[in-house]
Design a protein around this motif. Structure first.
Motif, PDB file in Angstrom:
ATOM      1  N   SER A  20       0.797  -1.237   0.000  1.00 44.26           N
ATOM      2  CA  SER A  20       0.000   0.000   0.000  1.00 44.26           C
ATOM      3  C   SER A  20       0.829   1.286   0.000  1.00 44.26           C
ATOM      4  O   SER A  20       0.498   2.225  -0.713  1.00 44.26           O
ATOM      5  N   ALA A  21       1.888   1.361   0.793  1.00 43.98           N
ATOM      6  CA  ALA A  21       2.690   2.595   0.845  1.00 43.98           C
ATOM      7  C   ALA A  21       3.345   2.888  -0.504  1.00 43.98           C
ATOM      8  O   ALA A  21       3.371   4.030  -0.962  1.00 43.98           O
ATOM      9  N   VAL A  22       3.856   1.850  -1.141  1.00 49.50           N
ATOM     10  CA  VAL A  22       4.498   2.021  -2.444  1.00 49.50           C
ATOM     11  C   VAL A  22       3.438   2.252  -3.519  1.00 49.50           C
ATOM     12  O   VAL A  22       3.642   3.044  -4.444  1.00 49.50           O
ATOM     13  N   ARG A  23       2.294   1.573  -3.408  1.00 48.58           N
ATOM     14  CA  ARG A  23       1.208   1.763  -4.381  1.00 48.58           C
ATOM     15  C   ARG A  23       0.813   3.236  -4.454  1.00 48.58           C
ATOM     16  O   ARG A  23       0.652   3.792  -5.533  1.00 48.58           O
ATOM     17  N   LYS A  24       0.686   3.863  -3.288  1.00 49.19           N
ATOM     18  CA  LYS A  24       0.313   5.282  -3.240  1.00 49.19           C
ATOM     19  C   LYS A  24       1.326   6.127  -4.019  1.00 49.19           C
ATOM     20  O   LYS A  24       0.958   7.005  -4.795  1.00 49.19           O
ATOM     21  N   ARG A  25       2.608   5.869  -3.817  1.00 47.72           N
ATOM     22  CA  ARG A  25       3.659   6.622  -4.511  1.00 47.72           C
ATOM     23  C   ARG A  25       3.654   6.334  -6.013  1.00 47.72           C
ATOM     24  O   ARG A  25       3.813   7.230  -6.835  1.00 47.72           O
ATOM     25  N   LEU A  26       3.478   5.065  -6.374  1.00 48.39           N
ATOM     26  CA  LEU A  26       3.466   4.708  -7.796  1.00 48.39           C
ATOM     27  C   LEU A  26       2.240   5.275  -8.505  1.00 48.39           C
ATOM     28  O   LEU A  26       2.332   5.701  -9.664  1.00 48.39           O
ATOM     29  N   LEU A  27       1.100   5.303  -7.820  1.00 46.22           N
ATOM     30  CA  LEU A  27      -0.087   5.913  -8.424  1.00 46.22           C
ATOM     31  C   LEU A  27       0.122   7.416  -8.632  1.00 46.22           C
ATOM     32  O   LEU A  27      -0.298   7.974  -9.650  1.00 46.22           O
ATOM     33  N   ALA A  28       0.789   8.065  -7.693  1.00 50.42           N
ATOM     34  CA  ALA A  28       1.101   9.493  -7.845  1.00 50.42           C
ATOM     35  C   ALA A  28       2.073   9.703  -9.009  1.00 50.42           C
ATOM     36  O   ALA A  28       1.931  10.664  -9.784  1.00 50.42           O
ATOM     37  N   LEU A  29       3.045   8.812  -9.158  1.00 45.65           N
ATOM     38  CA  LEU A  29       3.994   8.910 -10.272  1.00 45.65           C
ATOM     39  C   LEU A  29       3.276   8.668 -11.600  1.00 45.65           C
ATOM     40  O   LEU A  29       3.518   9.369 -12.583  1.00 45.65           O
ATOM     41  N   ARG A  30       2.365   7.701 -11.627  1.00 47.95           N
ATOM     42  CA  ARG A  30       1.551   7.451 -12.825  1.00 47.95           C
ATOM     43  C   ARG A  30       0.779   8.716 -13.203  1.00 47.95           C
ATOM     44  O   ARG A  30       0.765   9.125 -14.364  1.00 47.95           O
ATOM     45  N   ARG A  31       0.147   9.314 -12.224  1.00 45.79           N
ATOM     46  CA  ARG A  31      -0.634  10.535 -12.453  1.00 45.79           C
ATOM     47  C   ARG A  31       0.273  11.645 -13.002  1.00 45.79           C
ATOM     48  O   ARG A  31      -0.101  12.367 -13.933  1.00 45.79           O
ATOM     49  N   ILE A  33       3.093  11.272 -14.711  1.00 45.36           N
ATOM     50  CA  ILE A  33       3.464  10.914 -16.092  1.00 45.36           C
ATOM     51  C   ILE A  33       2.336  11.287 -17.043  1.00 45.36           C
ATOM     52  O   ILE A  33       2.553  11.949 -18.066  1.00 45.36           O
ATOM     53  N   LEU A  34       1.118  10.880 -16.716  1.00 41.60           N
ATOM     54  CA  LEU A  34      -0.018  11.143 -17.599  1.00 41.60           C
ATOM     55  C   LEU A  34      -0.321  12.636 -17.685  1.00 41.60           C
ATOM     56  O   LEU A  34      -0.624  13.155 -18.770  1.00 41.60           O
ATOM     57  N   ASP A  35      -0.190  13.354 -16.576  1.00 42.76           N
ATOM     58  CA  ASP A  35      -0.426  14.798 -16.585  1.00 42.76           C
ATOM     59  C   ASP A  35       0.657  15.515 -17.383  1.00 42.76           C
ATOM     60  O   ASP A  35       0.357  16.427 -18.157  1.00 42.76           O
ATOM     61  N   GLU A  47       0.236   5.576 -24.461  1.00 46.66           N
ATOM     62  CA  GLU A  47      -0.342   4.253 -24.236  1.00 46.66           C
ATOM     63  C   GLU A  47       0.194   3.722 -22.908  1.00 46.66           C
ATOM     64  O   GLU A  47       1.406   3.755 -22.666  1.00 46.66           O
ATOM     65  N   GLU A  48      -0.707   3.237 -22.063  1.00 47.87           N
ATOM     66  CA  GLU A  48      -0.331   2.605 -20.799  1.00 47.87           C
ATOM     67  C   GLU A  48      -0.468   1.099 -20.993  1.00 47.87           C
ATOM     68  O   GLU A  48      -1.527   0.610 -21.361  1.00 47.87           O
ATOM     69  N   THR A  49       0.614   0.384 -20.741  1.00 48.99           N
ATOM     70  CA  THR A  49       0.628  -1.057 -20.966  1.00 48.99           C
ATOM     71  C   THR A  49       1.617  -1.696 -19.995  1.00 48.99           C
ATOM     72  O   THR A  49       2.161  -1.024 -19.127  1.00 48.99           O
ATOM     73  N   LEU A  50       1.845  -2.984 -20.136  1.00 54.54           N
ATOM     74  CA  LEU A  50       2.880  -3.663 -19.356  1.00 54.54           C
ATOM     75  C   LEU A  50       4.032  -4.045 -20.265  1.00 54.54           C
ATOM     76  O   LEU A  50       3.815  -4.557 -21.362  1.00 54.54           O
ATOM     77  N   LYS A  51       5.242  -3.780 -19.823  1.00 54.27           N
ATOM     78  CA  LYS A  51       6.467  -4.252 -20.475  1.00 54.27           C
ATOM     79  C   LYS A  51       7.328  -4.833 -19.376  1.00 54.27           C
ATOM     80  O   LYS A  51       7.566  -4.171 -18.368  1.00 54.27           O
ATOM     81  N   TRP A  52       7.766  -6.056 -19.568  1.00 55.98           N
ATOM     82  CA  TRP A  52       8.546  -6.769 -18.557  1.00 55.98           C
ATOM     83  C   TRP A  52       7.800  -6.811 -17.223  1.00 55.98           C
ATOM     84  O   TRP A  52       8.403  -6.721 -16.156  1.00 55.98           O
ATOM     85  N   GLY A  53       6.470  -6.866 -17.287  1.00 53.03           N
ATOM     86  CA  GLY A  53       5.654  -6.947 -16.087  1.00 53.03           C
ATOM     87  C   GLY A  53       5.547  -5.646 -15.308  1.00 53.03           C
ATOM     88  O   GLY A  53       5.045  -5.632 -14.193  1.00 53.03           O
ATOM     89  N   GLN A  54       5.995  -4.549 -15.911  1.00 49.72           N
ATOM     90  CA  GLN A  54       5.991  -3.250 -15.239  1.00 49.72           C
ATOM     91  C   GLN A  54       5.058  -2.278 -15.971  1.00 49.72           C
ATOM     92  O   GLN A  54       5.015  -2.284 -17.210  1.00 49.72           O
ATOM     93  N   PRO A  55       4.332  -1.441 -15.227  1.00 53.05           N
ATOM     94  CA  PRO A  55       3.547  -0.400 -15.886  1.00 53.05           C
ATOM     95  C   PRO A  55       4.464   0.455 -16.761  1.00 53.05           C
ATOM     96  O   PRO A  55       5.528   0.903 -16.319  1.00 53.05           O
TER      97      PRO A  55
END
Length: 136
Positions: A20-31, A33-35, A47-55
């Motif tokens: 959960s703690a890392v998810r929060k940070r990764l979701l903020a980083l995703r946001r 990137i998209l912004d 395009e948002e996809t998976l490469k090597w199992g990573q967002p």
């Protein structure tokens, strides 16, 4: 900044699997990137996809940039990855020698316990997503 919905359920599942703690940070980083992609001239569609199992985030029209990947880096860290055969990390090191931590020539390493330097990350993301258009 609101979080855009996921368009790929496999990407969403990867985020749900993070601690959960890392998810929060990764979701903020995703946001971020998209912004950054939406507000930076010349980037176009992402395009948002998976490469090597990573967002992963890649420019599709035009192919203006290099792919960005993000992931959890145990223990308690996460990273923004760029293609190792670009000069992006070297450029980041030149611009931000002490402000960021790096993983070789392929990543920016971030501590999940600390707020990231958002303005610096936004600049690094924009540099990655415009990498090919700037080389021309």
């Amino acid at each position: 900044m609101s979080t855009p919905p996921f368009t790929d359920p496999t990407v969403e599942a990867i985020f749900q699997a993070y601690p959960s703690a890392v998810r929060k940070r990764l979701l903020a980083l995703r946001r971020l990137i998209l912004d950054t992609a939406a507000t930076t001239a010349g980037i176009g569609r992402i395009e948002e996809t998976l490469k090597w199992g990573q967002p992963s985030y890649l420019t599709t029209r035009p192919k203006s940039g290099s792919t960005i990947r993000i992931d959890h880096m145990p223990p308690g860290r996460y990273a923004l990855f760029v293609h190792c055969q670009t000069n992006l990390v070297a450029t980041y090191r030149e611009l931000y020698p002490t402000e960021l931590a790096y993983g070789g020539n392929r990543s920016i390493l971030l501590d999940a316990r600390r707020d990231p330097p958002e303005a610096i990350l936004r600049h690094c993301i924009a540099l990655a997503l415009t990498y090919h258009s700037r080389k021309r």
